[in-house]
Design an enzyme around this catalytic site. Structure first.
Site, PDB file in Angstrom:
ATOM      1  N   GLY A 149       0.861  -1.188   0.000  1.00  0.00           N
ATOM      2  CA  GLY A 149       0.000   0.000   0.000  1.00  0.00           C
ATOM      3  C   GLY A 149       0.887   1.225   0.000  1.00  0.00           C
ATOM      4  O   GLY A 149       1.496   1.572   1.021  1.00  0.00           O
ATOM      5  N   LEU A 150       0.994   1.853  -1.156  1.00  0.00           N
ATOM      6  CA  LEU A 150       1.962   2.952  -1.297  1.00  0.00           C
ATOM      7  C   LEU A 150       1.275   4.277  -1.633  1.00  0.00           C
ATOM      8  O   LEU A 150       1.788   5.078  -2.411  1.00  0.00           O
ATOM      9  CB  LEU A 150       3.015   2.579  -2.344  1.00  0.00           C
ATOM     10  N   ALA A 151       0.091   4.495  -1.023  1.00  0.00           N
ATOM     11  CA  ALA A 151      -0.508   5.840  -1.071  1.00  0.00           C
ATOM     12  C   ALA A 151       0.302   6.713  -0.103  1.00  0.00           C
ATOM     13  O   ALA A 151       1.367   6.287   0.360  1.00  0.00           O
ATOM     14  CB  ALA A 151      -1.978   5.759  -0.693  1.00  0.00           C
ATOM     15  N   VAL A 152      -0.166   7.900   0.234  1.00  0.00           N
ATOM     16  CA  VAL A 152       0.676   8.824   1.015  1.00  0.00           C
ATOM     17  C   VAL A 152       1.336   8.200   2.236  1.00  0.00           C
ATOM     18  O   VAL A 152       2.552   8.360   2.448  1.00  0.00           O
ATOM     19  CB  VAL A 152      -0.090  10.095   1.501  1.00  0.00           C
ATOM     20  N   ALA A 209      -8.404   1.121   5.301  1.00  0.00           N
ATOM     21  CA  ALA A 209      -8.861   0.264   6.393  1.00  0.00           C
ATOM     22  C   ALA A 209     -10.136  -0.475   5.993  1.00  0.00           C
ATOM     23  O   ALA A 209     -10.967   0.047   5.257  1.00  0.00           O
ATOM     24  CB  ALA A 209      -9.104   1.120   7.633  1.00  0.00           C
ATOM     25  N   SER A 242       0.178   7.510  14.326  1.00  0.00           N
ATOM     26  CA  SER A 242      -0.314   8.885  14.280  1.00  0.00           C
ATOM     27  C   SER A 242       0.808   9.849  13.907  1.00  0.00           C
ATOM     28  O   SER A 242       1.957   9.652  14.273  1.00  0.00           O
ATOM     29  CB  SER A 242      -0.888   9.320  15.632  1.00  0.00           C
ATOM     30  N   LYS A 289      -5.106   3.870  19.686  1.00  0.00           N
ATOM     31  CA  LYS A 289      -5.115   4.858  18.593  1.00  0.00           C
ATOM     32  C   LYS A 289      -6.507   5.491  18.461  1.00  0.00           C
ATOM     33  O   LYS A 289      -6.645   6.692  18.232  1.00  0.00           O
ATOM     34  CB  LYS A 289      -4.689   4.199  17.270  1.00  0.00           C
ATOM     35  N   HIS A 324      -6.835   7.964  21.184  1.00  0.00           N
ATOM     36  CA  HIS A 324      -5.992   9.106  20.794  1.00  0.00           C
ATOM     37  C   HIS A 324      -6.788  10.030  19.884  1.00  0.00           C
ATOM     38  O   HIS A 324      -6.814  11.257  20.077  1.00  0.00           O
ATOM     39  CB  HIS A 324      -4.731   8.599  20.081  1.00  0.00           C
ATOM     40  N   ASN A 325      -7.451   9.470  18.901  1.00  0.00           N
ATOM     41  CA  ASN A 325      -8.211  10.301  17.967  1.00  0.00           C
ATOM     42  C   ASN A 325      -9.410  10.955  18.643  1.00  0.00           C
ATOM     43  O   ASN A 325      -9.762  12.094  18.321  1.00  0.00           O
ATOM     44  CB  ASN A 325      -8.665   9.472  16.769  1.00  0.00           C
ATOM     45  N   GLU A 375      -8.098  13.836  20.301  1.00  0.00           N
ATOM     46  CA  GLU A 375      -7.775  14.810  19.244  1.00  0.00           C
ATOM     47  C   GLU A 375      -9.031  15.619  18.846  1.00  0.00           C
ATOM     48  O   GLU A 375      -8.954  16.837  18.671  1.00  0.00           O
ATOM     49  CB  GLU A 375      -7.212  14.032  18.050  1.00  0.00           C
ATOM     50  N   TYR A 376     -10.168  14.948  18.753  1.00  0.00           N
ATOM     51  CA  TYR A 376     -11.421  15.662  18.440  1.00  0.00           C
ATOM     52  C   TYR A 376     -11.676  16.727  19.508  1.00  0.00           C
ATOM     53  O   TYR A 376     -12.057  17.859  19.200  1.00  0.00           O
ATOM     54  CB  TYR A 376     -12.613  14.697  18.446  1.00  0.00           C
ATOM     55  N   ARG A 400     -37.597   6.618  39.011  1.00  0.00           N
ATOM     56  CA  ARG A 400     -37.577   5.281  38.398  1.00  0.00           C
ATOM     57  C   ARG A 400     -38.383   4.302  39.242  1.00  0.00           C
ATOM     58  O   ARG A 400     -39.089   3.436  38.744  1.00  0.00           O
ATOM     59  CB  ARG A 400     -36.132   4.780  38.243  1.00  0.00           C
TER      60      ARG A 400
END
Ligand code: NBP
Length: 475
Positions: A9-12, A76, A128, A182, A185-186, A189-190, A444
């Protein structure tokens, strides 16, 4: 076989990771489903290091030293499964397959189990740092077998970011642990980005121009708030749009995108029963921003307060906003780390939170000065919550005046601060001696006989609400 590591997989991301391995002196096998990407990489960087480009999966696998170490950097989900399927016929016992994509940790658990049954090591690795990090040193969160880590760990540590010489890569735990960390972590980040956006919005509402706001962020970045996201905020705010001459931020459509890891964090927290209120507000704030119909209806029919935001003193406001940002950030980290701690118990991962904070100190998007303090607090002892750490609770006590003022003044002036407000509420909720949950329990019990417990006597109780209102103790 000549290559020590292979990248599929050689995208960015894959391209830059492959270059990073090569820059560290490793011979890197290359494969991409569409040949053109491999050719592009060779044409542009083939002479920067030792690459072994392959035109087929078979050739790729054959070019790797054993045990083979293969990093997947593909889209993914379906891309990961398709890549694994294509590799399987050629792999042998003991080979290591690393998924460096943003996989859901539940999928990683399933893949790990399937590949383990075939005698392979499968690693779910959170990476990341974006494109730039992939090339120059990301933060790396690997999950998989300890035995496999002995083979793949040193390579990953080698290409990771370094914080004062220490690699920002450490074994997290078995199967899905790395991708879980991870994901959180995201989620953090939000929240970090939501607070930054709210700080900008409050200062803007108070009349500061974009330049002054950018200067405030630049100044903040020299102190406790020092972090990658605060640093790039000044750069984004300083950008002038070439076609209109306005600040770029004023011509960007105000609808925030999302790819899913924030949502996964909140969904998972709901399932595990971990309150991540502020992270959830940050995910929802993006949803609100992108909800065009809802916003159009609100703009057409809802009025705000008469009051505008007119601070007595701009310098005090800027300092208050700084306090709000710092305190809210601490709350979001506390919530995220609580989720990691709970997930670790739930899945038997035995994650060391101090190690997580340690590898987030450089390379990743949420890298921040605060993380070294968090690391040292967790390293000093097991904490039920980050907020219990003495230096943190003291910092929050000092910040709360400005933090509360920002939330109150913004609310009075009709400026939305869902992140800051949720963070203050969380702080007040967890420190409250008594919560009004007692009334909820009463309600309740009233409509559903759900029973309640008392503060003074052990047992489970019910009041006969539709009868004589006497209390009975359940057997
Ligand atoms: P993309 O997520 O855009 O994926 C493109 C790559 O996946 C290409 O190499 C493509 O091959 C390959 N691919 C696809 Br699509 N379907 C495939 C299939 N069925 N079989 C084999 N290969 C397939 O690339 P990216 O932005 O470099 O990200 C890679 C991974 O890293 C993702 O999981 C992403 O979530 C994660 N990540 C990205 C960032 C970031 O900043 N971009 C940061 C951290 C993590 P092709 O060339 O033949 O189409």
């Amino acid at each position: 076989a000549t290559a020590q590591v292979g990248v599929v997989g050689l995208a960015v991301m894959g391209r830059n990771l492959a270059r990073n391995f090569a820059n560290h002196g490793h011979t890197v096998a290359l494969y991409n489903r569409t040949q053109a990407r491999t050719d592009d990489l060779m044409a542009a960087h083939g002479s920067d290091g030792n690459f072994v480009p392959a035109t087929s999966v078979e050739e790729f696998v054959a070019s790797l030293e054993r045990p083979r170490r293969i990093i997947l950097m593909v889209q993914a989900g379906a891309g990961t499964d398709a890549s694994i399927e294509s590799l399987l016929p050629y792999l042998e016992e003991g080979d290591i397959v690393v998924d460096g994509g943003n996989a859901n940790y539940e999928d990683t658990r399933v893949r790990e189990e399937n590949l383990r049954a075939k005698g392979l090591h499968f690693f779910g690795v959170g990476i990341s740092g974006g494109e730039e990090g992939a090339l120059n040193g990301p933060s790396i969160m690997p999950g998989g077998s300890k035995e496999g880590y002995a083979q793949i760990g040193p390579l990953l540590e080698d290409i990771s970011a370094k914080y004062e010489g220490e690699p920002c890569c450490a074994y997290i735990g078995p199967d899905g642990a790395g991708h879980f960390v991870k994901m959180v972590h995201n989620g953090i980040e939000y929240a970090d980005m939501q607070f930054i956006a709210e700080a900008y919005d409050v200062l803007k509402a108070a009349g500061l121009d974009t330049k002054a706001i950018s200067d405030a962020f630049r100044e903040w970045n020299t102190g406790d708030l020092d972090s990658f996201l605060i640093e790039i905020t000044s750069e984004v705010l300083d950008q002038v749009d070439a076609s209109t001459g306005k600040a770029l931020v004023d011509v960007i459509r105000d609808a925030a995108g999302q790819k899913g890891t924030g949502r996964w964090t909140v969904q998972n927290a709901l399932e595990l029963g971990v309150p991540v209120n502020t992270i959830a507000e940050s995910v929802f704030a993006r949803s609100v921003s992108g909800h065009a119909d809802l916003r159009a209806a609100g703009q057409a029919s809802l009025t705000g307060p008469d009051q505008t935001f007119t601070p007595d003193d701009v310098a005090t406001l800027v300092e208050d906003v700084r306090q709000a940002l710092w305190a809210s950030k601490v709350i979001a980290y506390a919530q995220g780390l609580d989720l990691i701690r709970t997930g670790s118990i739930q899945y038997g991962w035995d994650i060391d939170v101090a190690e997580v904070a340690k590898i987030w100190r450089a390379g990743c998007i949420i890298r921040a000065r605060l993380l070294e303090r968090i690391r040292s607090e967790y390293a000093a002892g097991n904490l039920p919550t980050l907020l219990a750490a003495p230096s943190i609770s003291e910092g929050l006590a000092n910040a709360q005046k400005g933090w509360r003022r920002v939330v109150a003044d913004a609310t009075l002036a009709g400026v939305p601060v869902p992140g800051f407000a949720s963070a203050v509420s969380y702080y007040d909720s967890v420190r409250a001696e008594r919560l009004p949950a007692s009334l909820i329990q009463g309600l309740r019990d009233f409509f559903g006989a759900h029973t309640y417990q008392r503060v003074d006597v052990d047992g489970t109780f019910h009041t006969e609400w539709s009868g004589d209102r006497s209390e009975t103790k359940e057997a």
